[in-house]
Design a protein around this motif. Structure first.
Motif, mmCIF file in Angstrom:
data_model
loop_
_atom_site.group_PDB
_atom_site.id
_atom_site.type_symbol
_atom_site.label_atom_id
_atom_site.label_comp_id
_atom_site.label_asym_id
_atom_site.label_seq_id
_atom_site.Cartn_x
_atom_site.Cartn_y
_atom_site.Cartn_z
ATOM 1 N N LEU A 121 11.418 18.240 46.040
ATOM 2 C CA LEU A 121 11.065 18.759 47.584
ATOM 3 C C LEU A 121 12.171 19.306 47.992
ATOM 4 O O LEU A 121 11.386 20.660 48.142
ATOM 5 C CB LEU A 121 11.032 17.500 48.457
ATOM 6 N N PHE A 124 11.748 23.088 45.993
ATOM 7 C CA PHE A 124 11.138 23.741 46.069
ATOM 8 C C PHE A 124 10.987 24.394 47.693
ATOM 9 O O PHE A 124 10.804 25.159 48.060
ATOM 10 C CB PHE A 124 9.764 22.625 46.309
ATOM 11 N N LEU A 127 13.248 27.648 48.172
ATOM 12 C CA LEU A 127 12.442 28.949 47.466
ATOM 13 C C LEU A 127 11.526 29.418 48.827
ATOM 14 O O LEU A 127 10.936 30.532 48.661
ATOM 15 C CB LEU A 127 11.399 28.548 46.474
ATOM 16 N N ALA A 128 11.286 28.320 49.625
ATOM 17 C CA ALA A 128 11.258 29.567 51.029
ATOM 18 C C ALA A 128 11.246 30.699 51.078
ATOM 19 O O ALA A 128 10.105 31.497 50.699
ATOM 20 C CB ALA A 128 10.839 28.860 52.101
ATOM 21 N N LYS A 129 12.555 30.435 51.107
ATOM 22 C CA LYS A 129 13.477 31.586 51.717
ATOM 23 C C LYS A 129 14.225 31.831 51.154
ATOM 24 O O LYS A 129 15.196 31.233 50.967
ATOM 25 C CB LYS A 129 13.372 31.873 53.204
ATOM 26 N N ALA A 130 14.196 32.694 49.456
ATOM 27 C CA ALA A 130 15.725 32.144 48.767
ATOM 28 C C ALA A 130 16.482 33.723 49.905
ATOM 29 O O ALA A 130 16.421 34.271 50.701
ATOM 30 C CB ALA A 130 15.211 33.678 47.725
ATOM 31 N N ILE A 134 17.692 27.839 54.751
ATOM 32 C CA ILE A 134 17.278 26.307 53.888
ATOM 33 C C ILE A 134 17.231 26.063 52.159
ATOM 34 O O ILE A 134 18.483 25.498 51.502
ATOM 35 C CB ILE A 134 15.703 26.157 53.908
ATOM 36 N N LEU A 234 9.924 32.586 38.313
ATOM 37 C CA LEU A 234 8.705 34.303 39.733
ATOM 38 C C LEU A 234 8.826 34.967 39.312
ATOM 39 O O LEU A 234 8.317 36.014 40.031
ATOM 40 C CB LEU A 234 8.778 33.195 41.040
ATOM 41 N N GLU A 249 -2.190 33.341 44.827
ATOM 42 C CA GLU A 249 -0.455 33.316 44.891
ATOM 43 C C GLU A 249 -0.281 32.116 44.942
ATOM 44 O O GLU A 249 0.329 31.189 43.341
ATOM 45 C CB GLU A 249 0.479 33.530 46.088
ATOM 46 N N VAL A 253 1.849 30.424 41.328
ATOM 47 C CA VAL A 253 2.646 29.045 41.289
ATOM 48 C C VAL A 253 2.238 27.667 40.777
ATOM 49 O O VAL A 253 3.101 27.441 39.455
ATOM 50 C CB VAL A 253 3.121 29.056 42.544
ATOM 51 N N ILE B 3 5.939 34.916 47.809
ATOM 52 C CA ILE B 3 5.768 33.661 47.359
ATOM 53 C C ILE B 3 6.091 32.913 48.731
ATOM 54 O O ILE B 3 5.533 32.186 48.996
ATOM 55 C CB ILE B 3 6.344 33.020 45.503
ATOM 56 N N ARG B 4 7.273 34.009 49.111
ATOM 57 C CA ARG B 4 8.097 33.353 50.346
ATOM 58 C C ARG B 4 7.028 32.538 51.423
ATOM 59 O O ARG B 4 7.228 31.379 51.880
ATOM 60 C CB ARG B 4 8.435 34.216 50.777
ATOM 61 N N LEU B 6 3.457 31.621 51.209
ATOM 62 C CA LEU B 6 3.143 31.017 50.576
ATOM 63 C C LEU B 6 3.638 29.196 50.305
ATOM 64 O O LEU B 6 3.403 28.019 50.646
ATOM 65 C CB LEU B 6 2.912 31.464 49.093
ATOM 66 N N ILE B 7 4.954 29.380 50.398
ATOM 67 C CA ILE B 7 5.882 28.176 50.246
ATOM 68 C C ILE B 7 6.127 27.284 50.882
ATOM 69 O O ILE B 7 5.926 26.551 51.955
ATOM 70 C CB ILE B 7 6.891 28.682 48.971
ATOM 71 N N LYS B 8 6.445 28.444 52.482
ATOM 72 C CA LYS B 8 6.566 28.210 53.280
ATOM 73 C C LYS B 8 5.908 26.663 54.344
ATOM 74 O O LYS B 8 5.569 26.405 54.863
ATOM 75 C CB LYS B 8 6.655 29.478 54.430
ATOM 76 N N ILE B 11 5.701 23.907 52.047
ATOM 77 C CA ILE B 11 6.382 22.670 52.290
ATOM 78 C C ILE B 11 6.590 22.983 53.383
ATOM 79 O O ILE B 11 6.917 21.874 54.256
ATOM 80 C CB ILE B 11 7.771 23.244 51.862
#
Lengths: 339, 540
Positions: A121, A124, A127-130, A134, A234, A249, A253, B3-4, B6-8, B11
């Motif tokens: 969790l 993962f 990676l939402a905002k590299a 976060i 990625l 997408e 993933v 990708i960002r 999407l993952i946002k 999650i």
């Protein structure tokens, strides 16, 4: 040679090496224990028994025999599956292990579930905002949980949740006052099988603190591993190729990047399971969890040679078997691996 | 990157980011509310939970040797005699005091006739003889008998006769030992020559219902011959470390906590809390002593004057205050005061000037300082604190004469190497196997082969001092043939000679303590220092 044949040959070689490895480990433990200062007779009798009492007990325990005889007896017993008897109370070592191992496995499995869930969790969500907030927090979480001393974390958790808040028990595996359900030794399973609700409730309450402490501490390595591998994946060529083919997408993933990123996580999980079978010593000691590590620590303090030898041999066997299984699993999943 | 988002979405959906602070606020409120209400587990059981440190591996009286296992056995079993508050023995399973005949070589003990074992078989002289014989044959601590018992006879159903190898007045103290508690011959039929670790069939006020390494459940024995237990049962739990025990007591998870293996800080805290009526504290007679052994057969401590100087150099009051907050009383004798009928403290008081004078007399002080390596058990926190405090105190008071260099060694290693003369000065503790002054002198001073004040074979070698005095040996032997005041006087004399020899340095006394929650009666101890589990009672 075909890949299947190579894999089979590799598996057979690894399995054939197990007895040799175990013989080496058990011999090493035997020698190291005898070299270590201290004597089981002194541990049993204390500091003030007279010489006659010591010699009598030494003879009774078979410690007066030449070292070579003791070693041959040990190896002979081991080859017949006999781990001997504890010096302290003459309890069969196999019985001691069979009682302590389920406790360690139960704790290990529960903490591993927590560790993997939490690790994945956090990894993962990073990676939402590299490189965002976060991701930074996830990185700090990963590093700090990995670096945190387990005994310190365990004591803090005890003080907070048991002493200050009084929510959960301080230690032990089962509520005082209740009689443990008989069965496999896995109290969660036994409580469910016997339909003993108070026992189940008590077992869960006792399991929460040690399992979550250990789980959180182990989750760091999973989160970092997933974050790094998924991030790298990625940016890989085959992912770009998939995207350029117009694949959705989330499909990219979940079906293209994640399986590859999970391979190293699987290896880490294997190593972690193996280390947890040996018991998380500091967690078991702090939470008075009657697992294999706590038993090993007690046996070392008492210089109870057969118990230490037995535990090490059993744990080593499980670790070796598990590492073979993980290797084979990774090899069967990853077609790039050659033998 | 594509990708960002999407993952946002996967999650942390965008809407959650807006809701985040609100969620965090409500979670905080919930946590605070839970903190305030503090849902501590409430136990409805009338059983009492007693906690102690360490695992109990055996409840066989022939095998048990640790304080906490003997504690449980003392609730499950009875002894022939008990130690009275005046230090004299009083009948328990015996009907009267032992009768001594044949110039001290025969002891006759009349037994009670109304005693029943937990398996409902009857207690008699044969059962008692069976138990003593079994202990003599396989007992881990059977050396305490020291070959004194030649034969055990049962002339009548309820009369036990012990034939001794030599007259021994200390056997009376031995008969109070819980290791000699009677066990049912029927239940132990197949365990005459091996241990039965997980069961106990005795005659005590409780019977064992369940045993595992972490918990022992005791239930009052309905057919008990004496006063029945005042509670509906005891759950004796064992936790592995001091913090867990302390936390369990503080959180109310346990009703009674025993002080063994509790760190000094926590003992002090519980003691303080008891003074503020947060807990109830009970304390027993101090039967455990802390002491230092000096190696007396090799230089430099083979010089009596140096050992003597060391005995003057220690400030026990300061150490007691700093290490144990005064809970361990300073001690200047080997025999615990509880076992003495007179107030005698043969070891000298702290006197740095006299210590300096003696060091100077031995040729030290000024440019020539003596370095004494002091070994302590690294796994015993109090020992380390004691060593550090004494070292600092010596640095303050006698830095021109004496340097203490500290060396922590694990206890099992110390025990192994003690008799090999490996330690110049080593800190240890001792609890007599039975409550008698002799059990505090012989194990330190007895010697079978003496060569010019050096012991070559005997207890003094095992104790690591190697110091001996032929006069002591003679007096110890003679005292065993005396009784009453004459015997005690002889033993006190032995102690005075030992103090002069200065091969040992008593430091402190350790009193057993127990703390209970407020809804229980104050814990009580018997004269041997065991907690009376049968007297624990919940107050309605």
């Amino acid at each position: 040679m075909s890949r299947k044949k190579a894999l089979l040959q590799y598996s057979v070689t690894r399995l054939a090496l197990i007895p040799i490895m175990l013989w080496l480990i058990s011999s090493m433990v035997f020698v190291l224990l005898r070299i270590a200062p201290g004597d089981p007779v002194d541990a049993i009798l204390g500091n003030r028994a007279n010489a006659i009492a010591r010699e009598t007990l030494r003879a009774k325990l078979g410690l007066d025999q030449p070292l070579l005889n003791q070693y041959l007896n040990f190896i002979n017993g081991l080859s017949h599956g006999d781990l001997g008897e504890a010096l302290v109370n003459q309890e069969p070592v196999s019985e001691i292990i069979s009682k302590a191992l389920p406790a360690s496995i139960e704790l290990g499995v529960c903490s591993l579930i927590i560790a993997i869930a939490l690790g994945l969790l956090v990894g993962f969500s990073g990676l939402a905002k590299a490189e965002g907030k976060i991701d930074l927090l996830a990185r700090i979480y990963g590093i700090s949980t990995y670096a945190m001393p387990p005994f310190w974390a365990a004591i803090l958790v005890q003080l907070l949740f048991s002493v200050a808040l009084g929510w959960l028990p301080v230690g032990g595996r089962f509520p005082p006052g209740l009689i443990q359900p008989e069965g496999s030794g896995f109290l969660l399973l036994d409580s469910i099988c016997t339909g003993n609700l108070p026992a189940l409730q008590g077992t869960i309450r006792h399991l929460i603190l040690p399992a979550s402490t250990l789980g959180v501490l182990l989750s760091g390595i999973f989160s970092r591993s997933l974050r790094i591998n998924l991030g790298r994946m990625l940016e890989a060529d085959h992912i770009e190729a998939a995207r350029s083919r117009g694949i959705n997408e989330s499909r990219v993933v979940l079906y293209h990047a994640l399986p590859n990123a999970l391979l190293p996580v699987l290896t880490i999980a294997g190593i972690t399971i193996a280390s947890l079978i040996g018991g998380a010593l500091l967690i078991e000691v702090t939470f008075s969890w009657p697992g294999i590590a706590l038993r090993l620590q007690e046996a070392i303090n008492q210089r109870d040679y057969p118990v230490v030898q037995g535990i090490v041999v059993v744990v080593a066997s499980l670790v070796v078997l598990l590492s073979v299984v993980v290797d084979l699993l990774v090899a069967s999943i990853d077609p790039r691996i050659r033998y | 990157m594509i990708i960002r988002p999407l993952i946002k979405d996967l999650i942390l959906p965008k809407s959650n980011f807006r809701k985040g602070p609100r969620c965090a606020f409500w979670i905080s409120i919930l946590l605070i509310a839970l903190t305030q209400t503090s849902c501590r587990p409430t136990r409805k059981s009338s059983r009492i939970i007693v906690a102690s440190a360490g695992k109990i591996t055996s409840l066989d009286p022939a095998q048990a040797s640790t304080y906490h296992s003997l504690q449980i056995i003392s609730a499950l079993g009875d002894t022939l005699y008990k130690l009275g508050p005046n230090g004299l023995i009083k009948p328990n399973l015996a009907k009267a005091l032992p009768q001594v005949n044949d110039e001290g070589l025969t002891i006759t003990i009349p037994l009670r006739e109304d005693v029943i074992f937990h398996d409902k078989t009857r207690f008699d002289a044969k059962a008692m003889a069976f138990s003593i014989r079994r202990f003599r044959e396989i007992g881990t601590l059977n050396y305490i008998l020291d070959g004194r018992i030649a034969a055990i006879e049962t002339p009548e159903k309820f009369v036990l006769r012990l034939r001794l190898t030599r007259p021994s007045s200390s056997i009376n103290g031995l008969l109070t030992s819980i290791n000699l508690t009677p066990i049912s011959p029927k239940a132990y039929k197949n365990y005459k020559d091996r241990f039965l670790n997980k069961k106990f069939i005795g005659t005590g006020p409780y019977k064992l219902v369940s045993f595992n390494s972490q918990q022992q459940i005791l239930k009052p024995f309905d057919l008990y011959w004496g006063s029945p237990a005042r509670n509906s049962g005891i759950n004796f739990i064992n936790l592995s470390n001091s913090i867990s025990l302390f936390s369990a007591m503080k959180s109310g998870e346990v009703d009674v906590l025993l002080s063994n293996s509790i760190d000094e800080d926590q003992r002090h805290y519980l003691h303080k809390m008891s003074k503020q009526n947060m807990f109830k504290e009970g304390e027993g007679s101090a039967m455990e002593i802390g002491y230092i052994t000096f190696l007396s057969n090799t230089p430099p401590l083979n010089q009596q004057i140096l050992r003597k100087a060391l005995t003057y150099s220690i400030d026990r009051n300061l150490i007691s205050k700093r290490v144990s907050y005064g809970l361990r009383a300073p001690l200047r004798s080997l025999i615990p005061p509880r076992l003495k009928t007179i107030d005698s403290n043969p070891w000298p008081l702290y006197n740095p000037s006299h210590a300096r004078f003696l060091f100077q007399k031995a040729g030290y002080c000024g440019t020539k300082k003596i370095t004494v390596p002091l070994t302590f058990r690294s796994n015993v926190p109090a020992d380390k604190l004691l060593a550090l405090t004494w070292q600092a105190q010596v640095k303050r008071d006698l830095s021109d004469c004496l340097i203490l260099s500290l060396n922590g060694v694990e206890s099992t290693t110390i025990y192994r190497q003690l008799g090999e003369g490996a330690f110049q000065a080593v800190m240890l503790d001792w609890r007599g196997a039975y409550p008698d002054p002799e059990a505090y002198l012989s194990p330190f001073l007895s010697c079978k082969k003496i060569n010019k004040n050096i012991c070559e074979k005997g207890e003094s070698v095992s104790s690591g001092s190697f110091w001996a005095d032929s006069f002591i040996e003679k007096n110890l032997r003679e005292s065993d043939q005396l009784i009453g005041t004459k015997r005690l006087e002889r033993l006190y004399k032995v102690e005075r000679i030992a103090a002069e020899g200065a091969a040992y340095l008593p430091i402190w006394l350790v009193k057993p303590r127990a703390w209970s929650q407020l809804d229980l009666q104050r814990p009580e101890f018997d004269a041997s220092g065991q907690l009376r589990l049968d007297r624990l009672r919940k107050i309605k």
